[in-house]
Design an enzyme around this catalytic site. Structure first.
Site, PDB file in Angstrom:
ATOM      1  N   HIS A  44       0.803  -1.225   0.000  1.00 35.43           N
ATOM      2  CA  HIS A  44       0.000   0.000   0.000  1.00 35.43           C
ATOM      3  C   HIS A  44       0.836   1.276   0.000  1.00 35.43           C
ATOM      4  O   HIS A  44       0.280   2.369  -0.162  1.00 35.43           O
ATOM      5  CB  HIS A  44      -0.928   0.015   1.221  1.00 35.43           C
ATOM      6  CG  HIS A  44      -1.949  -1.071   1.216  1.00 35.43           C
ATOM      7  ND1 HIS A  44      -2.928  -1.171   0.262  1.00 35.43           N
ATOM      8  CD2 HIS A  44      -2.135  -2.126   2.061  1.00 35.43           C
ATOM      9  CE1 HIS A  44      -3.684  -2.237   0.515  1.00 35.43           C
ATOM     10  NE2 HIS A  44      -3.220  -2.831   1.592  1.00 35.43           N
ATOM     11  N   GLU A 149      -6.043 -12.696   6.219  1.00 36.56           N
ATOM     12  CA  GLU A 149      -6.870 -11.491   6.235  1.00 36.56           C
ATOM     13  C   GLU A 149      -8.186 -11.693   5.488  1.00 36.56           C
ATOM     14  O   GLU A 149      -8.769 -10.742   4.979  1.00 36.56           O
ATOM     15  CB  GLU A 149      -6.092 -10.306   5.659  1.00 36.56           C
ATOM     16  CG  GLU A 149      -5.419 -10.579   4.324  1.00 36.56           C
ATOM     17  CD  GLU A 149      -4.519  -9.441   3.882  1.00 36.56           C
ATOM     18  OE1 GLU A 149      -4.707  -8.304   4.354  1.00 36.56           O
ATOM     19  OE2 GLU A 149      -3.634  -9.683   3.049  1.00 36.56           O
ATOM     20  N   ASP A 175      -8.900  -5.959   6.919  1.00 34.28           N
ATOM     21  CA  ASP A 175      -9.304  -6.756   5.760  1.00 34.28           C
ATOM     22  C   ASP A 175     -10.057  -8.003   6.207  1.00 34.28           C
ATOM     23  O   ASP A 175     -11.012  -8.434   5.543  1.00 34.28           O
ATOM     24  CB  ASP A 175      -8.083  -7.144   4.938  1.00 34.28           C
ATOM     25  CG  ASP A 175      -7.575  -5.998   4.083  1.00 34.28           C
ATOM     26  OD1 ASP A 175      -8.389  -5.347   3.422  1.00 34.28           O
ATOM     27  OD2 ASP A 175      -6.351  -5.750   4.082  1.00 34.28           O
TER      28      ASP A 175
END
Length: 261
Positions: A44, A149, A175
């Site tokens: 990310h 996740e 997540d």
């Protein structure tokens, strides 16, 4: 040879911070001010492989251990980051034992896997200065964390944890909550139940856990629960917090002076 892997294997509980901006100076500053383990966020965060290597060089030269969270678990991605010298990895979105085995195969040279060979000319072998790198050292020094996740990963966790070469299970709590339609609602009963389920499954498998702060757990909570690798703040949030605090101090001072204090 991987100091972080040795620390975790010895039972140490390691605290880390995220690097999102891929800036070597920021990484160096953080190391010199209390953060001896940094996680570069290639999933990310900002930047590409060359940026991540520059950050790793700065952090390691300042004395830190470095982990890279890769953007994906493909053969190409894993081969490239390993060749460039990363030996502690977090791989996101691993939902099945088949995926886990594929990732292990991508990380190991033939005889144990399918990693492409260029050992004498890559940074990982110190540009060929480590003649035993491909035979033994690459496999032995790799620290691999796979992210749990998604609800599918929870269902398959006993099988994932049993795959040879998986060192830690890394929980991505938001997540995970999102996979059961509870995104940004991690404190509700259903996501909390999933966290407890993962913790119990990992304990039964004898597999250490890693995660980030949040979902109602602070440093003390995670340590008490036995987590071995924990990631707290990130460079962006620290900058935001500092900017906001400075702006608030500025505005409070201006108000006070306007009032004659």
């Amino acid at each position: 040879m991987n100091r972080l892997k040795q620390r975790i294997a010895a039972g140490e509980q390691v605290a880390a911070a995220w690097i999102e901006l891929s800036n070597p100076d920021i990484a160096e500053i953080m190391v010199h001010h209390g953060w001896s383990t940094l996680v570069i966020d290639g999933e990310h965060g900002v930047g590409d492989l060359d940026d991540w290597v520059a950050v790793a060089r700065a952090a390691e030269s300042a004395g830190a251990d470095v982990v890279l969270r890769v953007p994906d678990g493909s053969d190409t991605t894993l081969k490239r980051v390993l060749d460039r010298g990363f030996r502690s990895l977090i791989v996101p979105m691993v939902n099945t034992a088949e995926q886990a085995r594929g990732i292990i195969q991508s990380c190991r040279y033939p005889g144990a896997g399918r990693r492409g060979y260029a050992a004498p000319i890559v940074r990982a072998s110190d540009w060929g200065a480590r003649p035993g790198y491909a035979r033994d050292e690459a496999k032995d020094e790799l620290l691999l964390m796979l992210q749990c996740e998604h609800i599918e990963a929870v269902e398959n966790l006993p099988q994932i944890a049993a795959v040879d070469g998986v060192d830690l299970i890394f929980i991505g709590p938001n997540d995970l909550a999102g996979s059961i339609d509870h995104l940004e609602r991690m404190m509700e009963p259903a996501p909390q139940d999933l966290l407890r389920r993962i913790e119990a499954t990992a304990a039964a498998a004898g597999k250490p856990l890693a995660t980030i702060l949040g979902a109602g757990r602070d440093w003390a909570d995670l340590r008490a629960l036995g987590y071995r690798f924990m990631i707290g703040p990130n460079d962006i949030s620290l900058l935001i917090a500092g900017a906001r605090a400075a702006a608030a101090e500025r505005d409070q001072t201006a108000v006070a002076k306007a009032g004659g204090y």
